[in-house]
Design an enzyme around this catalytic site. Structure first.
Site, PDB file in Angstrom:
ATOM      1  N   MET A 296       0.431  -0.924   0.309  1.00  0.00           N
ATOM      2  CA  MET A 296       0.033  -0.068   0.237  1.00  0.00           C
ATOM      3  C   MET A 296       0.579   1.279   0.050  1.00  0.00           C
ATOM      4  SD  MET A 296      -3.003  -0.670   1.776  1.00  0.00           S
ATOM      5  CE  MET A 296      -2.931  -1.071   3.516  1.00  0.00           C
TER       6      MET A 296
ATOM      7  N   GLY B 181      10.881  -3.453   5.506  1.00  0.00           N
ATOM      8  CA  GLY B 181      10.534  -4.442   5.366  1.00  0.00           C
ATOM      9  C   GLY B 181      10.412  -4.711   3.495  1.00  0.00           C
ATOM     10  N   HIS B 182       9.253  -3.623   3.540  1.00  0.00           N
ATOM     11  CA  HIS B 182       9.086  -3.854   1.860  1.00  0.00           C
ATOM     12  C   HIS B 182      10.385  -4.742   0.852  1.00  0.00           C
ATOM     13  CE1 HIS B 182       5.698  -0.631   3.611  1.00  0.00           C
ATOM     14  NE2 HIS B 182       5.427  -1.784   2.537  1.00  0.00           N
TER      15      HIS B 182
ATOM     16  N   GLY C 250       4.904 -10.397   3.558  1.00  0.00           N
ATOM     17  CA  GLY C 250       5.744 -10.241   5.174  1.00  0.00           C
ATOM     18  C   GLY C 250       4.395 -11.373   6.274  1.00  0.00           C
TER      19      GLY C 250
ATOM     20  N   LYS D 271       4.642 -10.432   9.222  1.00  0.00           N
ATOM     21  CA  LYS D 271       4.705  -9.572  10.032  1.00  0.00           C
ATOM     22  C   LYS D 271       2.320  -9.223   9.803  1.00  0.00           C
ATOM     23  CE  LYS D 271       4.160  -4.581  11.347  1.00  0.00           C
ATOM     24  NZ  LYS D 271       2.970  -4.887  10.413  1.00  0.00           N
TER      25      LYS D 271
ATOM     26  N   VAL E  71      10.800  -7.265   9.599  1.00  0.00           N
ATOM     27  CA  VAL E  71      12.140  -6.024   9.974  1.00  0.00           C
ATOM     28  C   VAL E  71      11.591  -5.855  11.147  1.00  0.00           C
ATOM     29  CG1 VAL E  71      13.010  -5.266   8.698  1.00  0.00           C
ATOM     30  CG2 VAL E  71      12.673  -6.842   7.571  1.00  0.00           C
TER      31      VAL E  71
ATOM     32  N   SER F 248       6.561  -0.877  10.557  1.00  0.00           N
ATOM     33  CA  SER F 248       5.167  -0.465   9.715  1.00  0.00           C
ATOM     34  C   SER F 248       4.859   1.087   9.175  1.00  0.00           C
ATOM     35  CB  SER F 248       4.052  -0.733  11.053  1.00  0.00           C
ATOM     36  OG  SER F 248       2.853  -0.676  10.183  1.00  0.00           O
TER      37      SER F 248
HETATM   38  P1  AMP Z   1       1.856  -3.019   3.515  1.00  0.00           P
HETATM   39  O1  AMP Z   1       2.509  -2.070   2.663  1.00  0.00           O
HETATM   40  O2  AMP Z   1       1.494  -2.204   5.033  1.00  0.00           O
HETATM   41  O3  AMP Z   1       0.571  -3.576   3.288  1.00  0.00           O
HETATM   42  O4  AMP Z   1       2.871  -3.968   3.405  1.00  0.00           O
HETATM   43  C1  AMP Z   1       3.413  -4.851   2.298  1.00  0.00           C
HETATM   44  C2  AMP Z   1       3.538  -5.855   2.402  1.00  0.00           C
HETATM   45  O5  AMP Z   1       4.966  -5.812   3.298  1.00  0.00           O
HETATM   46  C3  AMP Z   1       2.639  -6.895   2.787  1.00  0.00           C
HETATM   47  O6  AMP Z   1       3.746  -8.220   2.369  1.00  0.00           O
HETATM   48  C4  AMP Z   1       2.967  -6.953   4.939  1.00  0.00           C
HETATM   49  O7  AMP Z   1       3.372  -8.192   5.000  1.00  0.00           O
HETATM   50  C5  AMP Z   1       5.062  -6.809   4.440  1.00  0.00           C
HETATM   51  N1  AMP Z   1       5.552  -6.266   5.465  1.00  0.00           N
HETATM   52  C6  AMP Z   1       4.887  -4.762   5.760  1.00  0.00           C
HETATM   53  N2  AMP Z   1       5.890  -4.361   7.151  1.00  0.00           N
HETATM   54  C7  AMP Z   1       6.708  -5.930   6.851  1.00  0.00           C
HETATM   55  C8  AMP Z   1       8.136  -5.394   8.222  1.00  0.00           C
HETATM   56  N3  AMP Z   1       8.048  -5.095   8.998  1.00  0.00           N
HETATM   57  N4  AMP Z   1       8.331  -7.460   7.953  1.00  0.00           N
HETATM   58  C9  AMP Z   1       8.043  -7.743   6.950  1.00  0.00           C
HETATM   59  N5  AMP Z   1       7.075  -7.872   5.743  1.00  0.00           N
HETATM   60  C10 AMP Z   1       6.426  -6.345   6.018  1.00  0.00           C
END
Ligand code: AMP
Length: 281
Positions: A33, A39-40, A150, A152, A179, A188
């Site tokens: 998003m 993490g990304h 992730g 997470k 991460v 996050s």
């Molecule tokens: P989001 O943009 O928050 O929807 O996350 C996109 C992807 O990044 C999802 O697969 C999440 O699980 C992963 N993700 C978010 N935060 C972390 C993190 N701290 N470590 C690893 N992967 C992450």
């Protein structure tokens, strides 16, 4: 080669052609998003190991936000995100508009079933249906060989694996480790909402999980984690569960094998989730 930006489905078709995907080259998708962080980036690096090209999608999916959640204030940092994707060697960034993704009279979506109504789903009704619907659409549009998510978001990952199994999707799902900041806070996009004071209080989540991880029986694990959370009044816990990684049902006292200790809590106006994987018995 520079990263290709595809702002709609026609540009995505063209990007796939330019990259030679479908003509022999393989593609790994990292759905996000935006508001990208380390993490990304770790997901993109894993994706690069798994396929010839990496596609990153950046889409704040309105369907997975409930009324009163943070859809309108969710951080949108496209220029910085694009730089990160380029630096990590992504071949294409797919950043569609909500109008391109959803017809105003759309009818059909994916149901997460009962598994979408427990744990995180109990606090965010409809969230997992909206998440699975957009992930299936992204799979159909991007047509990757592999997709990286992730750990997470552990229940999200479990549901995506279920969707791939239950709907026979020809895509390999890869789970990537969480991460963290050096002090334990899981990275996050929502961490940027935290005030300095909230940021200190938020450390109780990872501290609670790590305290639980040092115990060996389900009852001791739950008690140790709960004690840490109870000691931090600025943390308002939605749930703390010790769950089966595949179903997210609470594990019983005699459980052996893998289990996920997961927490969701509100710190100030920010809602955070975190988890650790444990092996019992
Ligand atoms: P989001 O943009 O928050 O929807 O996350 C996109 C992807 O990044 C999802 O697969 C999440 O699980 C992963 N993700 C978010 N935060 C972390 C993190 N701290 N470590 C690893 N992967 C992450």
């Amino acid at each position: 080669m520079d990263v290709i930006v595809a702002n709609d489905r026609a540009e995505l078709v063209e990007a796939r052609r330019v990259l030679g995907v479908g003509a022999g080259a393989t593609l790994a998708l990292v759905p996000t998003m935006g508001a990208l962080h380390e993490g990304h980036r770790s997901l993109m690096r894993l994706a690069r190991e798994r396929a010839d090209h990496v596609a990153v999608s950046i889409f704040v999916n309105p369907l997975q936000f409930g009324p009163g959640e943070d859809f309108s204030r969710y951080p949108r940092t496209f220029d910085a995100d694009l730089e990160i994707c380029a630096a990590e060697g992504a071949g294409v960034v797919f950043a569609p508009s909500a109008e391109d993704m959803y017809l105003p009279d759309r009818q059909v979506g994916v149901s997460a079933g009962e598994m979408g109504t427990i744990a995180e789903g109990a606090f965010r009704p409809g969230h997992f249906d909206g998440m699975l619907t957009v992930v299936l659409k992204l799979f159909n549009l991007v047509r990757p060989d592999v997709a990286v998510f992730g750990r997470k978001d552990a229940q999200q990952l479990a549901l995506i694996r279920r969707m791939v199994t239950d709907l026979d999707l020809p895509i390999d799902i890869v789970g990537a480790p969480t991460v963290r900041e050096p002090d334990g806070l899981a990275l996050s996009s929502r961490n940027r909402y935290l005030s300095a004071q909230d940021r200190v209080a938020a450390l109780a989540l990872s501290r609670a999980l790590f305290a639980g991880a040092e115990r060996s029986t389900p009852a001791e694990i739950r008690r140790a984690a709960r004690a840490v959370l109870d000691a931090e009044p600025a943390v308002d816990v939605d749930y703390l569960i010790l769950a089966d990684p595949a179903t997210f049902a609470e594990v019983g006292d005699g459980h052996t094998g893998e289990a996920i200790l997961a927490v969701a809590a509100r710190v100030g106006t920010t809602r955070l989730i975190d988890n650790v994987v444990l092996t019992l018995g």
